[in-house]
Design a protein around this motif. Structure first.
Motif, PDB file in Angstrom:
ATOM      1  N   LEU A  51       0.738  -1.365  -0.099  1.00 18.82           N
ATOM      2  CA  LEU A  51       0.084   0.003  -0.075  1.00 18.82           C
ATOM      3  C   LEU A  51       0.967   1.041  -0.021  1.00 18.82           C
ATOM      4  O   LEU A  51       0.797   2.225  -0.868  1.00 18.82           O
ATOM      5  N   GLN A  54       2.108   1.741  -3.247  1.00 21.13           N
ATOM      6  CA  GLN A  54       1.154   2.158  -4.258  1.00 21.13           C
ATOM      7  C   GLN A  54       0.999   3.682  -4.016  1.00 21.13           C
ATOM      8  O   GLN A  54       0.525   4.325  -5.233  1.00 21.13           O
ATOM      9  N   ASP A 145      -7.556  -6.694  -1.255  1.00 13.82           N
ATOM     10  CA  ASP A 145      -6.788  -6.062  -2.015  1.00 13.82           C
ATOM     11  C   ASP A 145      -7.553  -4.702  -2.777  1.00 13.82           C
ATOM     12  O   ASP A 145      -7.005  -4.195  -3.756  1.00 13.82           O
ATOM     13  N   SER A 163      -9.628  -0.310  -7.902  1.00 13.27           N
ATOM     14  CA  SER A 163      -8.473  -0.918  -8.310  1.00 13.27           C
ATOM     15  C   SER A 163      -8.077  -1.863  -7.324  1.00 13.27           C
ATOM     16  O   SER A 163      -8.510  -2.164  -6.149  1.00 13.27           O
ATOM     17  N   ARG A 164      -6.838  -2.560  -7.397  1.00 12.28           N
ATOM     18  CA  ARG A 164      -6.260  -3.626  -6.620  1.00 12.28           C
ATOM     19  C   ARG A 164      -4.825  -3.174  -6.258  1.00 12.28           C
ATOM     20  O   ARG A 164      -4.071  -2.599  -7.099  1.00 12.28           O
ATOM     21  N   TYR A 165      -4.330  -3.643  -5.188  1.00  9.49           N
ATOM     22  CA  TYR A 165      -2.955  -3.542  -4.782  1.00  9.49           C
ATOM     23  C   TYR A 165      -2.596  -4.714  -4.007  1.00  9.49           C
ATOM     24  O   TYR A 165      -3.264  -5.507  -3.349  1.00  9.49           O
TER      25      TYR A 165
END
Length: 171
Positions: A51, A54, A145, A163-165
């Motif tokens: 995170l 990101q 996520d 979105s995803r992370y």
């Protein structure tokens, strides 16, 4: 003339978008166990680091968590990277009061602020909805996520990007 009009419209849109608050809402990372206030597991610690990676360019100036360790620890790497102290929003007066307090803190932040909120599977969709993303989907217990980025447009409206992370979670 059409080019001039188009340029004016685009510059107005860019100016209004730049001044809008950005709110990033995530669920805490994976828990070490099923206790009432667990630490993060190894996977959770890796997700918290993901995170932070990101959000290196996001520059959050406000970070809100619940008072539980798993949300605070999820936010910690991002807070450290950006030199921001996270603030725990109480849960002990109920979910509705928690949501109201979060919304009030978002509304009190500067118009151009970027705000990270780390919540729980049952609060993340409610927070997104309270901030204007009415279509926010419920979150299953196995999902870690999802990263929801809201651009607040005023009047209870928001533009959302989901979105995803980190490593994908499977449900």
């Amino acid at each position: 003339m059409k080019r001039l009009l188009l340029a004016a419209v685009l510059s107005l849109f860019a100016a209004s978008t730049a001044a809008a608050q950005t709110v990033i809402v995530v669920r805490h990372a994976e828990k070490a166990d099923a206790s009432a206030d667990p630490l993060l597991s190894e996977a959770g610690q890796a997700r918290a680091q993901a995170l932070a990676a990101q959000l290196t360019d996001a520059h959050p100036s406000v970070i809100l968590t619940s008072p539980l360790q798993r949300t605070i620890l999820t936010a910690a790497p991002t807070a450290a990277y950006h030199s921001v102290t996270s603030e725990a929003v109480p849960l002990n007066t109920g979910i509705q009061a928690h949501l109201a307090a979060i919304v009030a803190k978002v509304e009190a932040a500067p118009d151009d602020a970027t705000i990270l909120i780390v919540g729980h599977s049952n609060t993340v969709p409610l927070i997104a909805r309270a901030l204007g993303y009415a279509e926010a989907a419920d979150m299953p217990e196995c999902e870690y996520d999802r990263l929801t980025t809201l651009h607040l447009l005023g009047e209870g409206r928001a533009h959302a990007i989901v979105s995803r992370y980190g490593e994908p979670t499977t449900c």
